[in-house]
Motif scaffolding. Structure first.
Motif, PDB file in Angstrom:
ATOM      1  N   TYR A 100      38.770  35.718  42.751  1.00 40.54           N
ATOM      2  CA  TYR A 100      39.323  37.269  43.358  1.00 40.54           C
ATOM      3  C   TYR A 100      39.924  38.424  42.998  1.00 40.54           C
ATOM      4  CZ  TYR A 100      40.439  32.833  46.363  1.00 40.54           C
ATOM      5  OH  TYR A 100      40.184  31.764  46.472  1.00 40.54           O
ATOM      6  N   LYS A 102      42.597  41.045  43.648  1.00 43.30           N
ATOM      7  CA  LYS A 102      44.082  40.812  44.793  1.00 43.30           C
ATOM      8  C   LYS A 102      43.927  42.699  44.633  1.00 43.30           C
ATOM      9  CE  LYS A 102      47.781  40.610  41.538  1.00 43.30           C
ATOM     10  NZ  LYS A 102      49.027  40.188  40.892  1.00 43.30           N
ATOM     11  N   ALA A 113      51.507  32.156  47.986  1.00 40.72           N
ATOM     12  CA  ALA A 113      49.816  32.026  47.779  1.00 40.72           C
ATOM     13  C   ALA A 113      49.536  31.227  46.705  1.00 40.72           C
ATOM     14  CB  ALA A 113      49.476  32.995  47.192  1.00 40.72           C
ATOM     15  N   TYR A 124      46.882  28.531  40.537  1.00 37.25           N
ATOM     16  CA  TYR A 124      46.641  29.932  40.772  1.00 37.25           C
ATOM     17  C   TYR A 124      47.237  31.053  39.211  1.00 37.25           C
ATOM     18  CZ  TYR A 124      47.530  34.647  42.633  1.00 37.25           C
ATOM     19  OH  TYR A 124      47.853  36.512  42.905  1.00 37.25           O
ATOM     20  N   LEU A 166      38.935  27.641  51.285  1.00 36.14           N
ATOM     21  CA  LEU A 166      38.737  28.546  52.086  1.00 36.14           C
ATOM     22  C   LEU A 166      39.578  28.645  53.157  1.00 36.14           C
ATOM     23  CD1 LEU A 166      34.066  28.265  52.686  1.00 36.14           C
ATOM     24  CD2 LEU A 166      35.618  29.955  51.282  1.00 36.14           C
ATOM     25  N   ASN A 169      42.661  30.569  52.006  1.00 31.96           N
ATOM     26  CA  ASN A 169      41.860  31.944  52.379  1.00 31.96           C
ATOM     27  C   ASN A 169      42.388  33.031  52.992  1.00 31.96           C
ATOM     28  OD1 ASN A 169      40.868  31.192  49.532  1.00 31.96           O
ATOM     29  ND2 ASN A 169      38.897  31.612  50.167  1.00 31.96           N
ATOM     30  N   LYS A 170      41.933  32.153  54.105  1.00 29.60           N
ATOM     31  CA  LYS A 170      42.684  32.180  55.304  1.00 29.60           C
ATOM     32  C   LYS A 170      44.219  33.426  55.679  1.00 29.60           C
ATOM     33  CE  LYS A 170      38.934  30.033  58.324  1.00 29.60           C
ATOM     34  NZ  LYS A 170      38.497  29.420  59.642  1.00 29.60           N
ATOM     35  N   LEU A 175      44.242  38.699  49.478  1.00 29.18           N
ATOM     36  CA  LEU A 175      43.415  37.510  48.341  1.00 29.18           C
ATOM     37  C   LEU A 175      42.099  38.089  48.816  1.00 29.18           C
ATOM     38  CD1 LEU A 175      45.266  34.901  47.017  1.00 29.18           C
ATOM     39  CD2 LEU A 175      45.270  37.611  46.115  1.00 29.18           C
ATOM     40  N   PHE A 177      38.463  36.919  48.782  1.00 27.47           N
ATOM     41  CA  PHE A 177      37.356  36.037  47.546  1.00 27.47           C
ATOM     42  C   PHE A 177      36.483  36.587  47.456  1.00 27.47           C
ATOM     43  CE2 PHE A 177      34.219  32.401  48.113  1.00 27.47           C
ATOM     44  CZ  PHE A 177      34.681  31.725  46.879  1.00 27.47           C
ATOM     45  N   LYS A 189      30.096  34.437  47.939  1.00 26.75           N
ATOM     46  CA  LYS A 189      30.713  33.998  48.936  1.00 26.75           C
ATOM     47  C   LYS A 189      30.538  33.509  49.616  1.00 26.75           C
ATOM     48  CE  LYS A 189      34.332  35.318  52.129  1.00 26.75           C
ATOM     49  NZ  LYS A 189      34.653  36.840  52.152  1.00 26.75           N
TER      50      LYS A 189
END
Length: 249
Positions: A100, A102, A113, A124, A166, A169-170, A175, A177, A189
């Motif tokens: 990722y 950041k 997160a 993480y 995923l 991630n939303k 962050l 991807f 991706k």
């Protein structure tokens, strides 16, 4: 508050003083900041003590030179080497490694997160580029060093679920991807998104086994039908022959 009272021209002046409390409460713990002129006076009156550094060596008196010596001699400390070993173990033991970028985010959002990834059995982690380079240099994973440009983060998983990844991630647009390493294969991706639509490999194996078993069962049934028909015909013929023999008697 004071009042001046006098009774005659040459009389002694007497001052009447009366104490009056300020109408607002004075905050002793957090006093109000002084105005500019008074603050300037406080700053000018603040004492400054000169350190006696006559006994120190000349090379220690220059902070910049000392910093350069420390960087040249102590480029990597022991704690960084321990972190690098742990990081390399994570690379070797994880099936999925997500990379990722950041963006600036608060400590609370970063903790949320971390908690969200922890709920789906993912770790993480945030490491500096020097630690990452010390860990994966001259290894099959050194290709991701080119993506570690500014602030980056890594997510490790031993039993990955790409759909859940995923979905998390939303929730955190800070962050971004970039790419991933899935079972020692470097994926972009778009490749990860396509892989999420395929489904889990265990589910695919179960569907394949079910399809193979279905055709095998059909084949067994077809082979059994001919044998059962032959057996039934032979039984009928034997019954007919038995009836004829009994009728002749």
């Amino acid at each position: 508050m004071s009042f001046v009272t006098r009774r005659g021209l040459l009389d002694i002046v007497s001052v009447f003083v009366q104490a009056k409390r300020f109408r607002g409460k004075i905050n002793v713990q957090k006093p109000r900041k002084p105005h500019f002129e008074r603050a300037l006076l406080f700053q000018a009156a603040n004492p400054y003590y000169i350190k006696d550094e006559s006994a120190k060596a000349k090379d220690l008196l220059c902070g910049h030179a000392l910093g350069r010596v420390n960087k040249e001699v102590n480029g990597t400390n022991k704690l960084q080497i321990i972190y690098a070993k742990e990081l390399l173990d994570k690379f070797k033991s994880s099936k999925l490694i997500a990379i990722y970028h950041k963006n600036p985010l608060s400590a609370e959002v970063e903790f949320n997160a971390y908690a969200a990834f922890h709920k789906i059995n993912m770790d993480y982690k945030v490491y500096s580029k020097s630690t990452l380079e010390l860990a994966i240099k001259d290894t099959p994973y050194q290709g991701i060093l080119g993506m570690y440009v500014s602030q980056n983060a890594l997510v490790f998983s031993k039993d990955p679920d790409i759909k859940k990844l995923l979905k998390v991630n939303k929730k955190f647009p800070q962050l971004i991807f970039l790419a991933a390493i899935y079972e020692n294969n470097f994926l972009s991706k778009d490749d990860v998104v396509k892989l999420s639509s395929v489904g889990n490999i265990q589910t695919a194996r179960a569907e394949l086994v079910q399809t193979i078993n279905c055709h095998s069962q059909q084949l067994v049934q077809l082979l059994d039908v001919n044998q059962q028909n032959l057996v039934s015909l032979l039984e009928r013929r034997s019954d007919q022959l038995n009836k004829k023999s009994t009728d002749q008697k």
